[in-house]
Each structure stands twice: as C-alpha cells, then as structure tokens.
Write a protein that holds these residues in place. Sequence first.
Motif, PDB file in Angstrom:
ATOM      1  N   HIS A  32       6.138  -9.356  16.582  1.00 53.42           N
ATOM      2  CA  HIS A  32       6.803  -8.186  16.026  1.00 53.42           C
ATOM      3  C   HIS A  32       7.151  -7.126  17.059  1.00 53.42           C
ATOM      4  O   HIS A  32       7.540  -6.022  16.693  1.00 53.42           O
ATOM      5  CB  HIS A  32       5.956  -7.582  14.907  1.00 53.42           C
ATOM      6  N   ILE A  87       8.425  -6.139   9.144  1.00 50.37           N
ATOM      7  CA  ILE A  87       7.060  -6.111   9.686  1.00 50.37           C
ATOM      8  C   ILE A  87       6.037  -6.654   8.694  1.00 50.37           C
ATOM      9  O   ILE A  87       4.910  -6.937   9.070  1.00 50.37           O
ATOM     10  CB  ILE A  87       6.636  -4.706  10.178  1.00 50.37           C
ATOM     11  N   LYS A  88       6.436  -6.809   7.425  1.00 47.77           N
ATOM     12  CA  LYS A  88       5.525  -7.432   6.462  1.00 47.77           C
ATOM     13  C   LYS A  88       5.746  -8.940   6.406  1.00 47.77           C
ATOM     14  O   LYS A  88       5.333  -9.599   5.446  1.00 47.77           O
ATOM     15  CB  LYS A  88       5.730  -6.833   5.069  1.00 47.77           C
ATOM     16  N   TYR A 134       0.833  -1.198   0.000  1.00 51.20           N
ATOM     17  CA  TYR A 134       0.000   0.000   0.000  1.00 51.20           C
ATOM     18  C   TYR A 134       0.867   1.247   0.000  1.00 51.20           C
ATOM     19  O   TYR A 134       1.744   1.407   0.844  1.00 51.20           O
ATOM     20  CB  TYR A 134      -0.901  -0.041   1.232  1.00 51.20           C
ATOM     21  N   PRO A 178       4.516   6.980   3.550  1.00 51.22           N
ATOM     22  CA  PRO A 178       4.840   6.828   4.969  1.00 51.22           C
ATOM     23  C   PRO A 178       6.335   6.596   5.163  1.00 51.22           C
ATOM     24  O   PRO A 178       6.833   5.510   4.892  1.00 51.22           O
ATOM     25  CB  PRO A 178       4.043   5.582   5.367  1.00 51.22           C
ATOM     26  N   LEU A 179       7.047   7.613   5.613  1.00 44.41           N
ATOM     27  CA  LEU A 179       8.505   7.514   5.707  1.00 44.41           C
ATOM     28  C   LEU A 179       8.997   8.056   7.041  1.00 44.41           C
ATOM     29  O   LEU A 179       8.443   9.010   7.568  1.00 44.41           O
ATOM     30  CB  LEU A 179       9.157   8.327   4.580  1.00 44.41           C
ATOM     31  N   TYR A 185      13.296  -2.682   7.499  1.00 43.40           N
ATOM     32  CA  TYR A 185      12.299  -2.689   8.575  1.00 43.40           C
ATOM     33  C   TYR A 185      10.906  -3.029   8.032  1.00 43.40           C
ATOM     34  O   TYR A 185      10.200  -3.871   8.599  1.00 43.40           O
ATOM     35  CB  TYR A 185      12.281  -1.324   9.265  1.00 43.40           C
ATOM     36  N   VAL A 186      10.545  -2.396   6.908  1.00 46.24           N
ATOM     37  CA  VAL A 186       9.225  -2.681   6.329  1.00 46.24           C
ATOM     38  C   VAL A 186       9.132  -4.162   5.949  1.00 46.24           C
ATOM     39  O   VAL A 186       8.140  -4.830   6.233  1.00 46.24           O
ATOM     40  CB  VAL A 186       8.936  -1.779   5.107  1.00 46.24           C
ATOM     41  N   GLU A 223      -0.138   4.962   9.048  1.00 45.34           N
ATOM     42  CA  GLU A 223      -0.856   4.197   8.025  1.00 45.34           C
ATOM     43  C   GLU A 223      -0.077   2.932   7.631  1.00 45.34           C
ATOM     44  O   GLU A 223      -0.656   1.886   7.378  1.00 45.34           O
ATOM     45  CB  GLU A 223      -1.092   5.087   6.803  1.00 45.34           C
ATOM     46  N   LEU A 224       1.250   3.061   7.610  1.00 46.62           N
ATOM     47  CA  LEU A 224       2.080   1.886   7.313  1.00 46.62           C
ATOM     48  C   LEU A 224       1.934   0.842   8.424  1.00 46.62           C
ATOM     49  O   LEU A 224       1.729  -0.347   8.155  1.00 46.62           O
ATOM     50  CB  LEU A 224       3.547   2.308   7.173  1.00 46.62           C
ATOM     51  N   ASN A 281       4.383  11.728  10.270  1.00 46.32           N
ATOM     52  CA  ASN A 281       5.147  11.105   9.183  1.00 46.32           C
ATOM     53  C   ASN A 281       4.250  10.344   8.218  1.00 46.32           C
ATOM     54  O   ASN A 281       4.697   9.937   7.148  1.00 46.32           O
ATOM     55  CB  ASN A 281       6.158  10.092   9.729  1.00 46.32           C
ATOM     56  N   GLY A 282       3.023  10.071   8.629  1.00 49.95           N
ATOM     57  CA  GLY A 282       2.152   9.228   7.818  1.00 49.95           C
ATOM     58  C   GLY A 282       2.436   7.752   8.002  1.00 49.95           C
ATOM     59  O   GLY A 282       1.810   6.901   7.367  1.00 49.95           O
ATOM     60  N   THR A 283       3.401   7.426   8.871  1.00 49.67           N
ATOM     61  CA  THR A 283       3.784   6.028   9.048  1.00 49.67           C
ATOM     62  C   THR A 283       2.773   5.261   9.901  1.00 49.67           C
ATOM     63  O   THR A 283       2.833   4.038   9.960  1.00 49.67           O
ATOM     64  CB  THR A 283       5.168   5.927   9.701  1.00 49.67           C
ATOM     65  N   GLN A 303       8.562   0.686  -0.540  1.00 54.57           N
ATOM     66  CA  GLN A 303       8.051   0.027   0.662  1.00 54.57           C
ATOM     67  C   GLN A 303       6.760  -0.744   0.355  1.00 54.57           C
ATOM     68  O   GLN A 303       6.441  -1.709   1.047  1.00 54.57           O
ATOM     69  CB  GLN A 303       7.892   0.996   1.844  1.00 54.57           C
ATOM     70  N   PRO A 306       0.950  -6.454   8.707  1.00 57.58           N
ATOM     71  CA  PRO A 306       0.448  -7.584   9.501  1.00 57.58           C
ATOM     72  C   PRO A 306       0.963  -7.561  10.946  1.00 57.58           C
ATOM     73  O   PRO A 306       1.597  -8.495  11.404  1.00 57.58           O
ATOM     74  CB  PRO A 306       0.947  -8.815   8.727  1.00 57.58           C
ATOM     75  N   LEU A 307       0.679  -6.474  11.639  1.00 61.97           N
ATOM     76  CA  LEU A 307       1.055  -6.324  13.042  1.00 61.97           C
ATOM     77  C   LEU A 307      -0.213  -6.241  13.865  1.00 61.97           C
ATOM     78  O   LEU A 307      -1.225  -5.770  13.380  1.00 61.97           O
ATOM     79  CB  LEU A 307       1.795  -5.002  13.270  1.00 61.97           C
ATOM     80  N   PRO A 359       0.141   5.005   0.520  1.00 58.45           N
ATOM     81  CA  PRO A 359      -0.878   6.017   0.833  1.00 58.45           C
ATOM     82  C   PRO A 359      -0.612   7.325   0.086  1.00 58.45           C
ATOM     83  O   PRO A 359       0.419   7.477  -0.575  1.00 58.45           O
ATOM     84  CB  PRO A 359      -0.726   6.232   2.339  1.00 58.45           C
ATOM     85  N   PHE A 407      15.280   1.480   6.285  1.00 57.56           N
ATOM     86  CA  PHE A 407      13.827   1.634   6.331  1.00 57.56           C
ATOM     87  C   PHE A 407      13.145   0.477   5.593  1.00 57.56           C
ATOM     88  O   PHE A 407      12.213  -0.147   6.108  1.00 57.56           O
ATOM     89  CB  PHE A 407      13.419   2.976   5.706  1.00 57.56           C
TER      90      PHE A 407
END
Lengths: 263, 259
Positions: B3, A101-102, A78, A84-85, A97-98, B100-101, B96-98, A145, B106-107, A80, A94
């Motif tokens: 996580h 978590i994915k 996704y 998202p950074l 990390y993504v 949304e991330l 930061n908009g993160t 990402q 999947p957390l 947005p 970075f």
Amino acid sequence: MIQAKGLSKRYGDLVAVENIDFSIAKGEVVGFLGPNGAGKTTTMRMLTGFLPPTDGTAVIAGHDIFGDPIAARRAIGYLPESPPLYPEMAVGSFLAYVARIKDVPRAKRRAAVDRALERTALTEVKRQVIGTLSRGFRQRVGLAQAIVHNPPVLILDEPTAGLDPLQIREIRALIAELTAPSQGDTQHTVILSTHILAEVDAICRRVILINRGRKAVDAPLSELTRGGRTLDEIFTEHTAHDAADPAALPSKPIGDAESRSAP
Amino acid sequence: MKHVASVAGRELRSLFVSPVAYGVLSLFAVLAGMFFIIDMSWFEQVLFQAQQYPDQLGQFNLNDGLLREFYGSMSVVLLFLIPGITMGVYAAEKTNGTEELLLTSPLTIWDIVLGKFAAGAIFITMLVGIVGLFASVLFLYGDPEVGKTTSGLIGLLLTGWTYVAIGGLASAITRSQIVAFLITLVILVTLLLLPGIAEFGLAGSASGVAETLRYLSVQLHFDPLLRGLVDTADLAYFVVIIGSFLVMTKAAVESVRWR
C-alpha cells in the motif's frame, strides 16, 4: 463474530477498561452504553486495533487482533467519534482511497464506492470537497467510509451524532438493513455506542452497559425492559455513583453529562 | 508493503488539489530563475576580469563557475521550503482524525511511512527538475560537462530527500504543524551550520568531536557531488541518514499504540 476476552487498558495507575468479556454473534446489533469516560471509546479502539489492550485480546471474524491484525482490521468498518476525513478531498475520491487501503480489489472499487454513496444518500455530493460539507453530511461520509469495503463487522462510535431527526431515521434504517437476516452471507454485525437511549430502543437487540471501565449489564433488550422498566431507569441504576441510593442522584439526561474525552 | 503507492498517491493528490503545491512550484521556479541570473552575471564578471590573464582562462568553466553556485543556492532554498511542505504530513492526520483511519486499516506502519516519504520525494524531484531545466539551457549556448551537471543534480536531489525525511519525523512527533515546521527548520539550519560549528566553535577541543560533527553535515557530502565526484561513501551517507530518520518516524507513528 466478535469476541472480547478479558480486555483491559491501563495507563499507569489509571484503569480505563478492566477485564471486559463479551461475545457477539453474526447479525447482532449491540448497543454500547455508559456515561462519558466509562471506557466505551477505549474498548472500541481496542477492538479495531487502534490501541493494543494492556491485557486480554479480541477475535474479530475469526482473526485474533494480535495473531493476525491485518486480517482482523480488514474485517472491520470503523466510524470513530470524530469522522476521519481529509477536508481537501472530494467525497468520491476519498471513498475510493479508503476502499483501496481496505483491500477492495481494483475492479470492484468503483462499484463499492457507488454503493456506499447510495446507502448513505451521498450520491449528489460525490464531487464536492469534504471541507465544504455540513456537519450532517460529514458524519454520513464517515459512515460511508466505514461500510465502503462491506466489512462483516461494523464498529460505530456515536453514528448519529450531529444528524437531524430525518437523517437519524435514515441511518437507523441503514443499520437495520445491513443487519437484516435477508442479507445472507453479507449480513453485518454491529456494535454502536450512543448517548441516546431511544436509539438503543429503536435498533439494538442487545445492550452492553459499561461503567467505570467494567461491564455492568449485558443482556437482550427485551429481557431488560421486561416488567415495564425503561432503559433510563436501568441506566441510572447501574451508573449511579452511590449504588445504595440511586434515587438520591439527579437523573439528568445522559447527553448533558460532563464530557471527558477518552485518552 | 503493497500500500505504499496507495498512501503516496493520496498524499500527492491532496498536495495538488490545494494551491500549496502550485504556490511552492511557482515560488521555487521564480527563485531558481533569480539565482540563475545572479550566478550567471557573476560568472560573466569573473570571466571578463579574467580576460586580462588569457593563460588562466582555461580554469573557468560553466560547471565550477556557475552551476556549482546555482545548485548550492537552490539547496538553501530547499532548506527553507521543505519544512513548509512536510509540516502537515503527519500532524494533519492527527488533527483530521484520519490517523485513526490509517491505523485501523489493513496497512502496515511501513506502508504509511514509506508512502508519505515517497510522495515528498516525488514532489522534491519535480522541484529539482526545474533546476535541471535551467541547467539544461546552458547546453544550448555552451558546453558544460554532462557528468558534473548530473552529479550535482543528484546531490541536490539527495539533499532534498534527506530534508523530507527529517521533516517527516518532526511532523510525526507533534500535532501542531507550526511546531513541526519550526523543529524541521532548526534541525536543517543546524545541519547546515555544522561545519562552521566544527571549525570555529570547537577549534582546539578534541578533534574527534569536530570531525564527527563535520562529517554529519549534509554540505560535506553534497560538495563532492557538486564537484563531479561520485563517492560511494557520500551516497551511503544520504542513504543512512534518510533510512534512520524513516526508522525513527516509524517508531513515532507507532508510538500512539504504546501510550
């Protein structure tokens, strides 16, 4: 690959999205169109699990967003509206990390990051801190990402915003590559929203037009433009506030439409 | 919950790529040194005066005369530093908009909340480690009690972790780091003053209220640990306070989805 079933989002009396249905097959590239504030971002946020729908549900790669939200989210990449950074992080760490978590397994993370960097032409800024990058580079990190875990479904909210024409062409080529039948099992399915009708012409095979929270058009591009009609005309016809006399409205370019941020 | 470490790792990494973490560590070390010297010279004076009454000299020891003061001062330093450390922990994700991330990955929400708390707790542990370093110097020149020295450090640690949990909630309910900082500071100062409020402000009113307020203060549960008294009830207090703030933080993070 993506099924929206009666998706609705209401904020009190305000209806943001009302009863949207569609089904998108594997490998399709669907252009999500509509004026600002029509509900594109809200619909995308519901598909990605960021916002729960007030009514209806969606199934992503076989996983219901309510029944198995974690699996549904894992299947989605996704981007947005604003990428998202973390400005203080380096591009490479970075993305690592993504990937983590994915749920990309540890052993495959480095390769996944390298591939995403390569695909978005970011390899040379791998060690650079995100906060020091230009707008175009940041947008590409945002895209990187989204694809780092090689998800079957990509949901991109204005993926080419802020890019120069050359970069736009590269991104379009990348989307074309990701969705090519030659990708076999890893062929991606893409929904992208955009304000640039030419973009839809260039990469999408199907158009879903949303106006005031409702689906107005859902048809293959070839069918819509049959008989020499342009997307511009179709867009104006369906989004005009006075449907009886669309010609009476000034057909200003959509990009200039008054921006209204999604709730 | 797999996580928690991913989130905590990123949080710490971000802390240490910016000068903030090093600034806080240095400032804390300087202040610790300052208070250590002040408390030490004060203890020296007391001892000097006590020479006149040799029979009472036995009452004075490093733990009660020096370390208790020192730990107490450092808990106040933590009170003012922690709002600055925690103010961005959620607020920055929003700007930061993160956010949304995180929420489309999947957390689980608990991964996020516990990961962020763990990162803060680890950083506080490093700060308390500095305090422990100063305290351990005393072992070279004197013989403080190991038990009391350690229990005080544990108290300081639990106090710091509690402040981190409170700061996290404040950061989760606002987009503005300044607002988060101020909310945290107000709550922490109020908590510090609770015994005073209970004693003077509510003197004469229903004793139950005053008693409850007093019981809620961090100080009341930190103090026994400073005196070397490790009581399960005090430990439970810290666990409950930290736990309830984490639960509230989880609700605050999740609330994006309710709107």
